[in-house]
Design an enzyme around this catalytic site. Structure first.
Site, mmCIF file in Angstrom:
data_model
loop_
_atom_site.group_PDB
_atom_site.id
_atom_site.type_symbol
_atom_site.label_atom_id
_atom_site.label_comp_id
_atom_site.label_asym_id
_atom_site.label_seq_id
_atom_site.Cartn_x
_atom_site.Cartn_y
_atom_site.Cartn_z
ATOM 1 N N PRO A 266 0.801 -1.220 0.000
ATOM 2 C CA PRO A 266 0.000 0.000 0.000
ATOM 3 C C PRO A 266 0.845 1.287 0.000
ATOM 4 C CG PRO A 266 -0.740 -1.551 1.683
ATOM 5 C CD PRO A 266 0.600 -2.016 1.214
ATOM 6 N N GLU A 267 0.315 2.302 -0.665
ATOM 7 C CA GLU A 267 0.945 3.607 -0.732
ATOM 8 C C GLU A 267 0.002 4.629 -0.096
ATOM 9 O OE1 GLU A 267 2.353 4.260 -4.763
ATOM 10 O OE2 GLU A 267 2.704 2.114 -5.020
ATOM 11 N N LYS B 19 3.504 6.769 4.720
ATOM 12 C CA LYS B 19 2.806 5.481 4.686
ATOM 13 C C LYS B 19 2.636 4.890 6.088
ATOM 14 C CE LYS B 19 5.073 4.527 0.258
ATOM 15 N NZ LYS B 19 5.927 3.579 -0.486
ATOM 16 N N ARG C 19 2.939 -11.202 2.784
ATOM 17 C CA ARG C 19 4.396 -11.202 2.717
ATOM 18 C C ARG C 19 5.070 -11.028 4.078
ATOM 19 N NH1 ARG C 19 6.252 -10.303 -2.550
ATOM 20 N NH2 ARG C 19 8.302 -10.794 -1.676
ATOM 21 N N ARG D 51 13.146 -1.944 -9.445
ATOM 22 C CA ARG D 51 11.696 -1.970 -9.328
ATOM 23 C C ARG D 51 11.056 -2.245 -10.684
ATOM 24 N NH1 ARG D 51 10.028 -0.061 -4.527
ATOM 25 N NH2 ARG D 51 8.437 -1.612 -4.973
#
Length: 304
Positions: A2-3, A58, A127, A275
């Site tokens: 999430p951002e 965040k 994760r 990335r």
């Protein structure tokens, strides 16, 4: 992910449904979520009333009475699901796994907080990169301040053109990597950087200090557009690296092999700063003299 949009949606969901409610009990099945926590267990929140939720970059901060705050970072795959009293309605934000419409708790759920009114908060993390820290409110505020986040991408006191110019001018790394630095722009991450650079027509591999001066206001507008659009939707819908666009957003991230919505050129995936990066090679031409980034390759540094 999430951002900023996803974490802000988490914050709003908590504010909307849990303010004023008292914690009945909790179940933590993954104790290492509390690594580096000043208070090593969540027992102090039992019996406390949730007063509100705040966000910086965040990092989500949930405030309880008696000067107690639970901070959390969802990292790559955190999700908060709130099941409202009665069990028929729910508010879910963050990673798409476990399924927002599925059963809770799932095998990915590591923290359950039960409230006296029957509401339940579930934190899931496929994760397991996320973390929680519990401490007196002032300690948490000091801890977040020490992280030296830059100005927010949107919201109160957002990043301005001059701050962006100075921040990029001293960096030779790819502009995408520079924008992912939370000390430059707080809250923006991989998805929304790809969207902003596409909208601004800037190749992600462009050295940060070579972004043309006249492009900076356009880039800033694009960053704010991407974050605002993500927030409007409660977060971009990305499942298993594939986008499921809503109102054609996201435009490029997660849409490898699809036509660019602007020019029709096929969207490609490359690697920039380790990335996975999506772009349109026509709308975002590689500057002369800049080596092309590696083609589609799996890469993740575990820090988003």
């Amino acid at each position: 992910m999430p951002e900023l949009p996803e974490v802000e949606t988490m914050r709003r969901n908590i504010e909307r449904s849990l303010v004023g409610e008292r914690v009945r009990d909790y179940n933590l099945t993954l104790p290492r979520l509390l690594r580096d926590s000043p208070l090593p267990a969540l027992d102090p929140i039992v019996g406390k009333i949730l007063l509100g939720a705040r966000r910086r970059a965040k990092v989500l901060m949930i405030d309880f009475d008696d000067d107690l705050t639970l901070a959390m970072h969802a990292k790559l795959a955190g999700q908060i699901a709130i099941i409202l009293p009665g069990g028929d309605d729910r508010l879910v934000a963050g990673h798409p796994h476990p399924s927002p419409t599925g059963d809770f708790p799932s095998k990915m759920t590591h923290l359950t907080i039960n409230f006296e009114n029957g509401a339940i908060l579930y934190y899931s993390d496929i994760r397991q990169f996320g973390w929680f820290r519990l401490a007196p409110t002032e300690e948490i505020s000091d801890m977040v301040a020490a992280m030296n986040f830059g100005p927010e991408g949107i919201g109160e006191n957002p990043v301005g053109v001059e701050t962006l110019r100075k921040g990029l001018a001293r960096r030779r790394i790819p502009v995408k990597s520079a924008l992912l630095d939370q000390k430059l722009v707080a809250g923006i991450g991989n998805i929304y950087v790809d969207e902003a650079l596409h909208r601004a027509k800037i190749h992600p591999s462009t050295p940060a200090n070579q972004v043309p001066e006249e492009k900076l206001p356009i880039l800033l507008d694009a960053v704010q557009w991407a974050l605002t659009e993500g927030l409007r939707q409660g977060g971009a819908k990305i499942i298993g690296t594939k986008a499921y666009p809503v109102d054609n957003f996201p435009e490029v991230h997660g849409r490898e092999g699809e036509p660019c919505p602007v020019c029709g050129t096929t969207i490609i995936k490359v690697r920039v700063g380790q990335r996975g990066t999506y772009l349109c090679p026509y709308c975002q031409p590689l500057p002369e003299g800049v080596p092309p980034p590696p083609a589609n390759a799996k890469a993740y540094d575990g820090k988003d």
